[in-house]
Write an enzyme that holds these catalytic residues in place. Sequence first.
Site, PDB file in Angstrom:
ATOM      1  N   CYS A  38     -35.530 -22.521  54.244  1.00 50.83           N
ATOM      2  CA  CYS A  38     -34.108 -22.232  54.428  1.00 50.83           C
ATOM      3  C   CYS A  38     -33.535 -22.848  55.702  1.00 50.83           C
ATOM      4  O   CYS A  38     -32.422 -23.342  55.714  1.00 50.83           O
ATOM      5  CB  CYS A  38     -33.855 -20.742  54.368  1.00 50.83           C
ATOM      6  SG  CYS A  38     -34.750 -19.811  55.607  1.00 50.83           S
TER       7      CYS A  38
ATOM      8  N   HIS B   4     -33.782 -15.144  56.612  1.00 51.16           N
ATOM      9  CA  HIS B   4     -33.083 -16.240  55.952  1.00 51.16           C
ATOM     10  C   HIS B   4     -32.096 -16.877  56.920  1.00 51.16           C
ATOM     11  O   HIS B   4     -31.657 -16.243  57.879  1.00 51.16           O
ATOM     12  CB  HIS B   4     -32.345 -15.685  54.721  1.00 51.16           C
ATOM     13  CG  HIS B   4     -31.832 -16.744  53.804  1.00 51.16           C
ATOM     14  ND1 HIS B   4     -32.640 -17.718  53.278  1.00 51.16           N
ATOM     15  CD2 HIS B   4     -30.590 -16.976  53.312  1.00 51.16           C
ATOM     16  CE1 HIS B   4     -31.918 -18.512  52.499  1.00 51.16           C
ATOM     17  NE2 HIS B   4     -30.660 -18.083  52.504  1.00 51.16           N
TER      18      HIS B   4
ATOM     19  N   ASP C 210     -24.465 -21.115  51.206  1.00 53.63           N
ATOM     20  CA  ASP C 210     -25.924 -21.064  51.347  1.00 53.63           C
ATOM     21  C   ASP C 210     -26.535 -22.269  50.649  1.00 53.63           C
ATOM     22  O   ASP C 210     -26.651 -22.284  49.428  1.00 53.63           O
ATOM     23  CB  ASP C 210     -26.471 -19.764  50.745  1.00 53.63           C
ATOM     24  CG  ASP C 210     -27.938 -19.604  51.073  1.00 53.63           C
ATOM     25  OD1 ASP C 210     -28.543 -20.548  51.623  1.00 53.63           O
ATOM     26  OD2 ASP C 210     -28.487 -18.520  50.780  1.00 53.63           O
TER      27      ASP C 210
END
Lengths: 312, 704
Positions: free
Chosen positions: B456, B499, B515
Amino acid sequence: MNLMIQQIINSVGQVLLGKEVEVKLAVTCLLAHGHLLIEDLPGMGKTTLAQCLARVLGLEYERVQFTSDLLPADILGAAIFNRESSSFKFLKGPIFTQVLLADEINRTTPKTQSALLEAMEERQVTIEGQTRPLPEPFFVIATQNPLSQAGTYPLPESQLDRFLMRITLGYPNRATEQQLFKGVDPRKRLQQMEPVIDLPKLAQLQALVDEVNATDQLLDYLQRLVDFTRSDESFSYGLSPRGAMAWLRAGKAWALLNGREHLLPDDIQQVMPSVVGHRVRGVHSHGVNGKLEKRRSLVDHLLTSVDVLAAS
Amino acid sequence: MTTQSASQGAQSYSGSSAGKFASNSVSRNSLGWIFVAQGVSILPLFLFMPLWLLAIWLFAIITRIQIYRGVWPYPGNVLKLCIGLAGVAGLYWSFGGSVSVEPMIGFLLLSFVLKLVEVRRRVDVLVVLYIGFVAVAAQLLLSQTFRMSLYAVLSCVVLLAALQSVFQHRALSPFKQVRDAFMLLLKAVPVMLILFLLMPRLGQFWAVPSMQGAAKTGFSETMSPGDFSRLIQSDDIVFRATFKTAALPPPRERYWRGLVMEQFDGRRWQRFGANWSQVTFGARSAESPMKEWELKSKSDTGKLSNLEHLAEQDKTYHYSVLMEPHNYHWLFVLMAPIEAFSQNMKPRFNPNFLLVNTVPVATRSTYEVLSLPSYRIGATAPNSKQISRNLVLPERGNERARALAKQWREEGARGQELIDRALALYRQSFTYTLQPPQLGANAVDEFLFSTQRGFCEHFASSFVYLMRAAGVPARVVVGYLGGEVKEGGYMVVRQSDAHAWAEVWLPKEGWVRVDPTSAVSPLRIERALHEAVGEDEASMVGGALLRINALRWLSLARNKMEELDYLWQTSVLGYDSEQQAGFFKKYLGGTDPWRLGLFFVAGIGALLLLYYVFSLIKHPAKNQAPELKLLRQVLRVLEKGGLHRQPGETLLAFNERLKNSRPDIAHEFGAIVELYQQVAYQGKNEKLIDLHTRVKQGFSYKAR
């Protein structure tokens, strides 16, 4: 009946001066079918008392001097080979008698001490697989020296428990001592002593002991006493059921000796030191064989802690 | 000969002094109990203390044993002073001279274990054991989990058992002793409960100063490639959230914001501001959203309508978060927070829409937040400074990415289209993996154009870089994504949920969450991490091994423990004055003092009554014999006159005593004793009437 008992006590009292209570306790013990252990320093009259009792009761008696090299066979007897008949013949030991005087019992080894175990409890001996009954009645009157003396082996608890009572004589008081100095040698008097009662009468007296009445209230008191020895913290172990039964029997005999046909708390209390003293052990390790004062204080503790009257 | 010498030895302690000696010195049994009880009560402290204290404890035990065996003497005062001073110096050295809770507990521990060599008499044993209870309190000061509370109770049981052993003459089996202590504690539980419910909750008088060198957990103030792959290996709980509104946010909305990172050096992201400035800089009270946020509800473009109205329409999430200490300032919220409140913390809003605490979170704490899921923020009056610093790129490096962004811009892409293009790029050939290759100085270029495998933080970092290069203000947000919903209706968020994502500022839209990971691995957004990655990589996620493999029961047990911990925290440790008032209202009908007083007195009274009734059932009163009742009447009369019978004294003996002291009474009493004995010990029940008349004929008058 009462007269007879009084006579016994008087006769013994004539030899053993100034020891009425101890003599009474000793007679109580015999009436209650119990064996007697007399503990004191040498020369205090232990053996004299034992001999007196045997004579007065008119019983056949043997005396065994316990020494460190005494063996069980010396007491119980042994089978000996007879060359003429080519067979074994059993030679009875001194234990086959009505009164066995075990003098200085703690001078011998535990092995020999244990030879008495079966005889004392079951009134029989087993030698080489054969069980032989002992004469009736059978009493052991043992004497022992205090354990602090050199060359003594303490009696094991199991052996001690078989003695109904353990009594001590103690020094005579002033008057008695002076009387001793002036009077005839007790040993001579002892030889002159005549039996006061005979065997059937003794049996009759012993039967009467069982007749003494103990009410529920009294048994309750006795039970609470026994219970106290088992639950209180100052006792490391309590009284066994056998000990408790012995106590009751001793109390009954004491009541009979005092001319009563019922048991009072006072009887229970008065036999307490001699019946309980050698059967319990305090926590601080002055146990059954411990010092006298310690045992006394333990018994005192028992006596003063349990209420005579049932709890409200 | 041996018996003789032993008996002579015994004679040297004569009479009462022997008893005193026995009662005063420390027995072998209680010495053993001290060691055990002390060990149990200080064991957890060693987790937080320097280990040389353990060595000192062992040294003290050995010394005490040697003293008991008579090998060593008691240490002298000078020696003890030296050891004590050395210990204090050691504490000073270990804790760097700071004054906080830990050195103080260390000092307590030091004196506690050294006290052992001073235990001479039974009184000292008591002192040591009482300090043991203080040590138990210290355990709870250091850790307040359910497990620790259970352990504290266990320590109390052992300490109680040890206390009992001091007063015992006879050695009992350890099991029985512990059981007795447990029963003792059990009997105190109802009273403890009443006191717990009733005692005023005064709140915290003082805060526990932060622990020195306590480990910081979770992500830090900086983010480099590879940081998160390490973080997600941990299975620890970060926080639990309990939602008070009926609906839980759907999985794709569970973005818990923690920290915003705006400065980039080509490889590493960090939050804006100098190192010495706190993240709390510029923060203001969290009672209402900051004005410069320009927070508005998405549905109506006007001002944020009043909160009650929104709450009624279920357009907000109201949740309370119980967080584990992480020793950072930031707290976790769902976007966009409207209001936050806490009893034991001071949460504030900062300009980046973050919720921060004024001091690092060093203990387990709770806060409540109201969030508005459909929002528009920072759209109307853009903060020019904020916008401009989110366009800054390092002067050199990552040239290819820069060129790509420039190319997009030249092709006329703006705003949303740029975002779409970037996401499309990721979708083409990128792989979401927990084992990304190592990256060099030009991390963004290497990732975008050669390795194309990342986690991520790689996606978030490169995405923000592209956006900034294309002239769109963007920044990295780190926090947690997801949350496992438990049976109790609350959500558990673990480190493995860590995250990183991006926020982009678009004109009229304001700050929008993007995202980039979702473009590559949509599963990650919907599900937990270990389900989103391949099977071979799943085992790298913390706790996943337990969740998916045969060790399921272990994970179940651990889940149960975490659940209990949560319950413990919320219902026992979190029982504050507000909950107390609620309890009073619900069960007592109000908070009036008389109600509380009545509850207190009646509660404890009822317990005592219960004990009493129980004892009556267990030991029923015996029916007393009538003659004994009569006798007791007489004895009571005598007692009033000061004549007491001793318990062990028989009636005859008592009467004998009376004959000497009170001959006037003795005669009358003697007659009664005679009658009583006839009834009680001879079984002549017919005499009972005589006894009755005798007693009733006014013995009482004569006694006076």
